[in-house]
Design an enzyme around this catalytic site. Structure first.
Site, PDB file in Angstrom:
ATOM      1  N   ASP A  39       0.776  -1.214  -0.140  1.00 22.12           N
ATOM      2  CA  ASP A  39      -0.003  -0.038  -0.003  1.00 22.12           C
ATOM      3  C   ASP A  39       0.669   1.347  -0.007  1.00 22.12           C
ATOM      4  O   ASP A  39       0.621   2.452   0.471  1.00 22.12           O
ATOM      5  CB  ASP A  39      -0.900   0.151   1.257  1.00 22.12           C
ATOM      6  N   HIS A 243      23.669   1.106 -18.673  1.00 15.84           N
ATOM      7  CA  HIS A 243      22.769   1.736 -17.866  1.00 15.84           C
ATOM      8  C   HIS A 243      22.868   0.872 -16.510  1.00 15.84           C
ATOM      9  O   HIS A 243      21.856   0.440 -15.819  1.00 15.84           O
ATOM     10  CB  HIS A 243      21.386   1.065 -18.317  1.00 15.84           C
ATOM     11  N   ASP A 260      26.966   9.198 -14.200  1.00 16.54           N
ATOM     12  CA  ASP A 260      25.939   9.961 -15.097  1.00 16.54           C
ATOM     13  C   ASP A 260      24.786   9.822 -14.042  1.00 16.54           C
ATOM     14  O   ASP A 260      24.028   9.181 -13.556  1.00 16.54           O
ATOM     15  CB  ASP A 260      25.439   8.795 -16.018  1.00 16.54           C
ATOM     16  N   ASP A 271      21.198  16.250 -17.253  1.00 14.67           N
ATOM     17  CA  ASP A 271      21.896  14.817 -17.605  1.00 14.67           C
ATOM     18  C   ASP A 271      23.231  15.171 -17.794  1.00 14.67           C
ATOM     19  O   ASP A 271      23.867  15.457 -18.827  1.00 14.67           O
ATOM     20  CB  ASP A 271      21.157  14.239 -18.813  1.00 14.67           C
ATOM     21  N   HIS A 350      26.473   4.034 -28.664  1.00 18.25           N
ATOM     22  CA  HIS A 350      25.380   4.788 -28.496  1.00 18.25           C
ATOM     23  C   HIS A 350      25.445   6.108 -29.445  1.00 18.25           C
ATOM     24  O   HIS A 350      26.448   6.207 -30.005  1.00 18.25           O
ATOM     25  CB  HIS A 350      25.127   5.099 -27.092  1.00 18.25           C
ATOM     26  N   HIS A 354      21.034  13.331 -27.342  1.00 16.98           N
ATOM     27  CA  HIS A 354      19.411  13.308 -27.459  1.00 16.98           C
ATOM     28  C   HIS A 354      18.922  14.797 -26.880  1.00 16.98           C
ATOM     29  O   HIS A 354      19.502  15.380 -25.918  1.00 16.98           O
ATOM     30  CB  HIS A 354      18.777  12.361 -26.601  1.00 16.98           C
ATOM     31  N   HIS A 361      15.150  11.836 -21.964  1.00 14.29           N
ATOM     32  CA  HIS A 361      15.248  11.770 -23.297  1.00 14.29           C
ATOM     33  C   HIS A 361      14.015  12.269 -23.790  1.00 14.29           C
ATOM     34  O   HIS A 361      12.885  11.756 -23.985  1.00 14.29           O
ATOM     35  CB  HIS A 361      14.888  10.083 -23.615  1.00 14.29           C
ATOM     36  N   GLU A 384      27.176  13.486 -25.681  1.00 15.55           N
ATOM     37  CA  GLU A 384      27.942  12.338 -24.749  1.00 15.55           C
ATOM     38  C   GLU A 384      28.596  11.430 -25.448  1.00 15.55           C
ATOM     39  O   GLU A 384      27.970  10.409 -25.406  1.00 15.55           O
ATOM     40  CB  GLU A 384      26.707  11.973 -23.812  1.00 15.55           C
ATOM     41  N   TYR A 388      33.990   2.861 -24.460  1.00 15.05           N
ATOM     42  CA  TYR A 388      33.872   1.470 -23.328  1.00 15.05           C
ATOM     43  C   TYR A 388      34.518   0.322 -23.736  1.00 15.05           C
ATOM     44  O   TYR A 388      34.180  -0.266 -24.729  1.00 15.05           O
ATOM     45  CB  TYR A 388      32.204   0.991 -23.256  1.00 15.05           C
ATOM     46  N   ARG A 405      32.798   8.258 -20.669  1.00 13.15           N
ATOM     47  CA  ARG A 405      31.712   9.005 -21.094  1.00 13.15           C
ATOM     48  C   ARG A 405      31.900  10.474 -20.554  1.00 13.15           C
ATOM     49  O   ARG A 405      32.250  10.750 -19.421  1.00 13.15           O
ATOM     50  CB  ARG A 405      30.263   8.486 -20.825  1.00 13.15           C
ATOM     51  N   GLU A 407      29.584  13.740 -20.600  1.00  7.83           N
ATOM     52  CA  GLU A 407      28.071  14.327 -21.098  1.00  7.83           C
ATOM     53  C   GLU A 407      28.154  15.683 -20.538  1.00  7.83           C
ATOM     54  O   GLU A 407      27.937  16.012 -19.484  1.00  7.83           O
ATOM     55  CB  GLU A 407      27.250  13.445 -20.787  1.00  7.83           C
TER      56      GLU A 407
HETATM   57  N1  GLY Z   1      21.513   9.289 -18.424  1.00  9.00           N
HETATM   58  C1  GLY Z   1      20.993   8.869 -19.704  1.00  9.00           C
HETATM   59  C2  GLY Z   1      21.567   9.302 -20.951  1.00  9.00           C
HETATM   60  O1  GLY Z   1      22.753   9.810 -20.583  1.00  9.00           O
HETATM   61  O2  GLY Z   1      20.988   9.213 -21.993  1.00  9.00           O
HETATM   62 MN    MN Z   2      23.380  10.715 -18.870  1.00 10.68          MN
HETATM   63 MN    MN Z   3      22.104  11.533 -21.925  1.00 13.07          MN
END
Ligand code: GLY
Ligand code: MN
Ligand code: MN
Length: 439
Positions: A39, A243, A260, A271, A350, A354, A361, A384, A388, A405, A407
């Site tokens: 609940d 992720h 991240d 982000d 990737h 975005h 996103h 970003e 890797y 990375r 970003e």
């Molecule tokens: N944190 C998600 C991305 O970098 O797209």
């Molecule tokens: Mn990110």
């Molecule tokens: Mn991102």
């Protein structure tokens, strides 16, 4: 704290109404509480479209925009009723009466009246719009239309078409206003501070969750109570899991750690990713890989301006990364042959970035009429690139377990771009200096 003013919500609704046919209705639903266990609910997060159009943060409300045949418009809302007991247990409710002035509506009513009101409003209208992804709203409308068709009382007609309004709303959300950009700058600043503090706190033997906790502490104590998405804190090999969110391993001397994380403020996301050495000093192989990613990111930032096409900028980034991997012997052969064969995708798998906004996103098309969409002022996006090198990769072992990375979040300006997240250092020298200062 900066907020979107009610007049901006009115303007957004007026824009949407201007896109609607005469003699039509648009229905947009709020989010509902989501059960976490038994609940107890997850902390409530408003539906981004509903929030965009209303600034109203309660669950179980429905916005109804009406455009009559003569072009007159009305904005209605159905919402939870005032209820003394429910409010003692679960929190305050605005209620229909107060909602009219507070949210600048023409009328408001309790949810108990929604079905009847909707049947009335939809009868004799030509078109109804909704977001098809809001399945319960779509179902309610389809049911109401079916009922109207079944009982053609007093010659009332059901709408003859039900249209998805998502792409129009996505377009509206894509280009940010001055106030939206100010909020996104504020949440970028908070998130930048969080990353800086995590860098300064970091040392071997801490756990990944210690850095996650520091990040969330800085977000929350600056008013961004919730992260915009689950923070990623990956030490060593974990940085190669895109992720990764377990965040429960001990940080090892000699490893890198990738964070991240971005806060959410007034619904808007930051982000940011930074990658730094757990012990404050990049090893030579780590520095070599890091510098390639940084060079690629800086090259992209030079190019992102009005008229730029993301696939073209991505191609420049791919060339820098592929050449860098060749220079280090991580890839072998000739540059353009590697690019053609997509070998770099083993290590950079990737996209370059975005859109960013109410969703991390964020919404908006990347192509228009099948062609890449040129960037324009007011768009906010992430940049970003990453490399890797998972354990077991087909390359010299000294690079195994290195994941990097970098970003940043940018807003496209009239002539170039502004880096909203510029307050977190990203050169090797700056990062090492900040980490030294933190010890
Ligand atoms: N944190 C998600 C991305 O970098 O797209
Ligand atoms: Mn990110
Ligand atoms: Mn991102």
């Amino acid at each position: 704290m900066i907020k979107i003013d009610i007049s901006e919500h009115q303007t957004r609704r007026a824009n949407l109404l201007s896109l609607m046919d005469h003699n039509s209705v648009c229905v947009v639903g709020s989010a509902s509480a989501q059960t976490r266990s038994n609940d107890t609910d997850y902390c409530f997060r408003q539906d981004s479209y509903f929030w965009y159009l209303t600034g109203f943060d309660e669950p179980d409300a429905t916005l109804i925009l009406i455009k009559y045949a003569d072009g007159q418009t009305h904005v209605f809302m159905s919402l939870l009723p005032k209820d003394e007991q429910a409010e003692i247990w679960h929190g305050r409710r605005l209620g229909a009466q107060a909602a009219i002035a507070k949210l600048a509506l023409d009328n408001a009513f309790d949810n108990s009246q929604l079905e009847d009101q909707l049947a009335n409003i939809l009868s004799n209208k030509q078109t109804v719009y909704s977001l098809y992804i809001q399945t319960s709203v779509k179902k309610l409308i389809d049911q109401t239309i079916m009922n109207l068709k079944r009982v053609p009382k007093q010659g009332l007609l059901a709408p003859s078409q039900h249209i998805d309004i998502q792409s129009q709303l996505d377009e509206a959300r894509l280009v940010k206003s001055t106030t939206e950009i100010a909020i996104m700058q504020a949440v970028a600043d908070i998130s930048a501070q969080a990353h800086c503090q995590a860098m300064q706190l970091c040392k071997p033997t801490l756990n990944e969750y210690h850095l996650e906790a520091e990040i969330q502490y800085v977000f929350a104590r600056n008013g961004a109570r919730h992260p915009a998405y689950t923070s990623i804190v990956g030490g060593g090999d974990n940085a190669c899991i895109l992720h990764y969110t377990q965040n429960n391993q001990v940080l090892q001397d000699g490893d890198l750690v990738l964070i991240d994380a971005g806060g959410e403020l007034e619904g808007y996301a930051a982000d940011i990713t930074r990658t730094f050495p757990v012990n404050g000093r990049f090893s030579r192989p780590q520095a070599s890989v890091y510098q390639i990613v940084l060079d690629a990111q800086l090259a992209a930032l030079e190019l992102l301006k009005p008229g730029a096409l993301l696939p073209e900028v991505t191609q420049v980034v791919v060339e820098i990364i592929t050449q860098g991997l060749l220079d280090l012997g991580i890839l072998t052969g000739e540059l353009h042959d590697n690019i053609e064969r997509l070998t770099y995708r083993h290590y950079f798998m990737h996209g370059l970035g975005h859109y960013l906004g109410l969703d991390v996103h964020d919404v908006g098309e990347y192509k228009v009429d099948g062609a890449p969409r040129p960037l324009s002022p007011g768009m906010v996006l992430t940049v970003e690139p990453g490399i890797y090198i998972a354990p077991g990769s087909d390359c010299p072992e000294i690079y195994h377990g290195i994941g990097v990375r970098i970003e940043d979040d940018i807003v496209i300006t009239e002539t170039s771009n502004h880096v909203l997240t510029h307050q977190v250092p990203k050169t090797i020298a700056e990062i090492e200096a900040l980490m030294r200062a933190g010890v």
